[in-house]
Design a protein around this motif. Structure first.
Motif, short mmCIF file in Angstrom:
data_model
loop_
_atom_site.label_atom_id
_atom_site.label_comp_id
_atom_site.label_asym_id
_atom_site.label_seq_id
_atom_site.Cartn_x
_atom_site.Cartn_y
_atom_site.Cartn_z
N VAL A 132 0.82 -1.57 -0.08
CA VAL A 132 -0.70 -0.02 -0.67
C VAL A 132 1.15 1.30 -0.01
CG1 VAL A 132 -2.05 1.51 1.01
CG2 VAL A 132 -1.96 -1.26 1.24
N SER A 133 1.95 1.75 0.66
CA SER A 133 2.53 2.39 1.05
C SER A 133 3.66 2.35 -0.34
CB SER A 133 3.65 2.32 2.38
OG SER A 133 4.05 1.40 2.27
N ALA A 134 4.68 1.68 -0.91
CA ALA A 134 5.60 1.34 -1.16
C ALA A 134 5.66 1.66 -3.08
CB ALA A 134 6.81 -0.03 -1.16
N ASN A 135 4.84 1.10 -3.30
CA ASN A 135 4.26 0.97 -4.39
C ASN A 135 3.77 2.35 -5.05
OD1 ASN A 135 4.75 -1.41 -5.92
ND2 ASN A 135 2.96 -1.61 -4.47
N PRO A 136 3.23 2.94 -4.46
CA PRO A 136 2.76 4.37 -4.75
C PRO A 136 4.23 5.41 -4.26
CG PRO A 136 1.77 3.75 -2.84
CD PRO A 136 1.87 2.69 -3.68
N TYR A 137 4.97 4.91 -3.76
CA TYR A 137 6.16 5.46 -3.04
C TYR A 137 7.08 6.12 -4.30
CZ TYR A 137 9.73 7.82 0.26
OH TYR A 137 10.66 8.49 0.78
N VAL A 138 7.44 4.97 -4.54
CA VAL A 138 8.22 4.74 -6.27
C VAL A 138 8.09 5.62 -6.72
CG1 VAL A 138 9.37 3.73 -7.46
CG2 VAL A 138 8.77 2.40 -5.12
N ALA A 139 6.24 5.32 -7.47
CA ALA A 139 5.31 6.53 -8.30
C ALA A 139 5.69 7.75 -8.20
CB ALA A 139 4.35 6.02 -8.38
N LEU A 140 5.52 8.28 -6.85
CA LEU A 140 5.97 9.97 -6.41
C LEU A 140 7.07 10.01 -6.52
CD1 LEU A 140 3.40 9.28 -3.07
CD2 LEU A 140 3.00 10.56 -5.45
N LEU A 141 8.38 9.52 -6.80
CA LEU A 141 9.93 9.82 -6.17
C LEU A 141 9.85 10.10 -8.10
CD1 LEU A 141 11.66 7.46 -4.17
CD2 LEU A 141 11.02 9.09 -3.39
N GLY A 142 9.70 11.10 -8.46
CA GLY A 142 10.05 11.55 -10.06
C GLY A 142 8.53 11.53 -10.59
N PRO A 143 8.72 12.43 -12.09
CA PRO A 143 8.04 13.10 -12.94
C PRO A 143 6.64 11.83 -13.32
CG PRO A 143 10.53 13.15 -13.76
CD PRO A 143 10.46 12.28 -12.29
#
Length: 433
Positions: A132-143
């Motif tokens: 729940v946290s890591a997948n969207p977190y990676v998506a947020l780490l850039g454009p």
């Protein structure tokens, strides 16, 4: 409140076009660990099936329990995420997973299939928090435009974990000869109990080491300085608060949930039955420990495919690549159903290569252009991982009645829907208020 689209100002994932390379590198270690943990189930299934004399349906309770936790714990995990943020949620998820791994020790001492299932549920609850946290977190780490490529790269390290796990698990857990149900039935009660304890305890060392590694990684994440993305985690945008209903109003989210449900179900079913399938006389005619090594190529194909897919998505639209890979995977399942020997064996192993991009691509397409709804949509998509609990049990039931090989038609249908989602269902549409 009525369904609405987040404001145009908020639709970007990160609020910044800068890619956070340092935090991305740290979080990829988390992806590796949960890939390793998840794939160990494929080794546990044939082992516990033999130790507790289970049929296919009963042995699939391992996956039912593990992936059922995703459905039960996703919404609670999302609520925790909104309170403590992405970084702390990742740390907490690792700690919970470590506790579940530690519970394998008393489960093996009894030994008890029920306690093994309870330990798996706790372990999977921690993985749910990570998902729940890591997948969207990676998506947020850039454009946002490179979010699919970035998540595919992170998931490649997840696949590295799934590639290593069968080698280690097969060597440690499946190294000894496992007696069949008829041989166990010929033992006295005392002999049978002693044998089951001895076999069950072979899982203690790997899961104890796993618990220690997870605890250390949890502490590293907690104390490391990582960006928080508080607005996306809280699901708030200025004075507006969004709900799960708002996220479901987006067609690409709803269909993404179905696609992810079917993908995880197909991937887990194939991985779960592969050792038993490859050992069949008309397919591979090999020992379970030898079959476990071939499972490595199944997950290794996914790892290679994600590295390649991450590169290809810089030039090819993610949804188009997903559709093509879905059709190829369906064709490979059809081939393994209709053939025998080496062709059937290599066809099913090759599916891993085309599974590769599916999870990260479906996930990023499912949360595309949602802004402050990202966290809610992420939780709903992670709930869909329950497909890994239900579809293997259904295929197990089919295998018990019509045979294991023919039962693979179920994953074939799953891949056809995934192809549809790539070609058409993933298109972002404005919901009706």
């Amino acid at each position: 409140m009525t369904s609405s689209t987040p404001s145009a100002r908020s639709t970007g994932h990160s609020g910044s076009e800068r890619t956070h390379n340092g935090p991305f590198a740290v979080v990829t270690t988390v992806f590796f660990m949960w890939g390793f943990i998840t794939c160990l189930n494929d080794i546990l299934i044939p082992h516990l099936k033999a130790v507790f004399s289970l049929n296919y349906t009963q042995s699939m309770l391992i996956q039912f329990t593990f992936f059922g936790a995703y459905f039960i714990m996703s919404m609670p995990a999302a609520k925790v995420l909104t309170r403590i943020g992405y970084k702390n949620s990742i740390s907490l998820g690792l700690l919970i997973a470590g506790l579940g791994a530690l519970m394998f020790i008393p489960a093996a001492m009894v030994p008890s299939y029920g306690l093994f299932l309870l330990a798996l549920f706790v372990l999977a609850s921690g993985i749910t928090m990570l998902q729940v946290s890591a997948n969207p977190y990676v998506a947020l780490l850039g454009p946002e435009k490179t979010s699919s490529s970035r998540l595919n790269l992170a998931q490649a390290f997840n696949s590295l974990g799934t590639t290593v796990a069968p080698l280690i698990g097969g060597a440690v857990i499946l190294s000894g000869a496992v007696l069949g149900a008829e041989q166990i039935a010929q033992m006295t009660d005392a002999q049978a109990t002693a044998y089951k304890i001895e076999q069950a305890q072979s899982v203690q060392v790997p899961y104890l080491v796993l618990a220690l590694v997870l605890a250390v990684l949890s502490a590293v994440i907690f104390f490391w300085k990582l960006p928080h993305f508080k607005d996306q985690a809280s699901g708030e945008d200025e004075k507006t608060s969004y709900t799960f209903k708002d996220a479901l109003a987006h067609r690409h989210v709803l269909l993404g949930m179905v696609a992810l449900f079917l993908y995880v179900g197909a991937e887990v079913s194939i991985g779960s039955f592969m050792v038993n399938y490859l050992a069949m006389p008309n397919i591979g005619n090999m020992s379970e420990s030898s079959a476990a090594h071939l499972v490595t190529f199944y997950w290794g194909g996914a790892m290679i495919g994600r590295f390649v897919g991450s590169y290809l998505m810089r030039y090819v639209r993610a949804e188009l690549l997903l559709g093509v890979f879905g059709l190829i995977a369906a064709a490979l399942v059809g081939t393994t159903i209709m053939t025998e020997g080496h062709l059937a064996m290599y066809s099913i192993v090759a599916i891993g290569l085309f599974n590769s991009i599916m999870f990260p691509t479906i996930f990023t397409l499912g949360i595309a252009k949602l802004g402050p709804l990202t966290g809610k949509a992420s939780s709903l998509l992670i709930m869909s991982i329950v497909g890994g609990a239900l579809i293997p049990v259904l295929q197990g039931s089919l295998a018990d009645t019509i045979g294991l090989q023919v039962a693979f038609f179920l994953p074939l249908l799953c891949y056809l829907f995934i192809a549809f989602y790539g070609f058409k269902g993933s298109k972002v549409q404005t919901p009706v208020a």
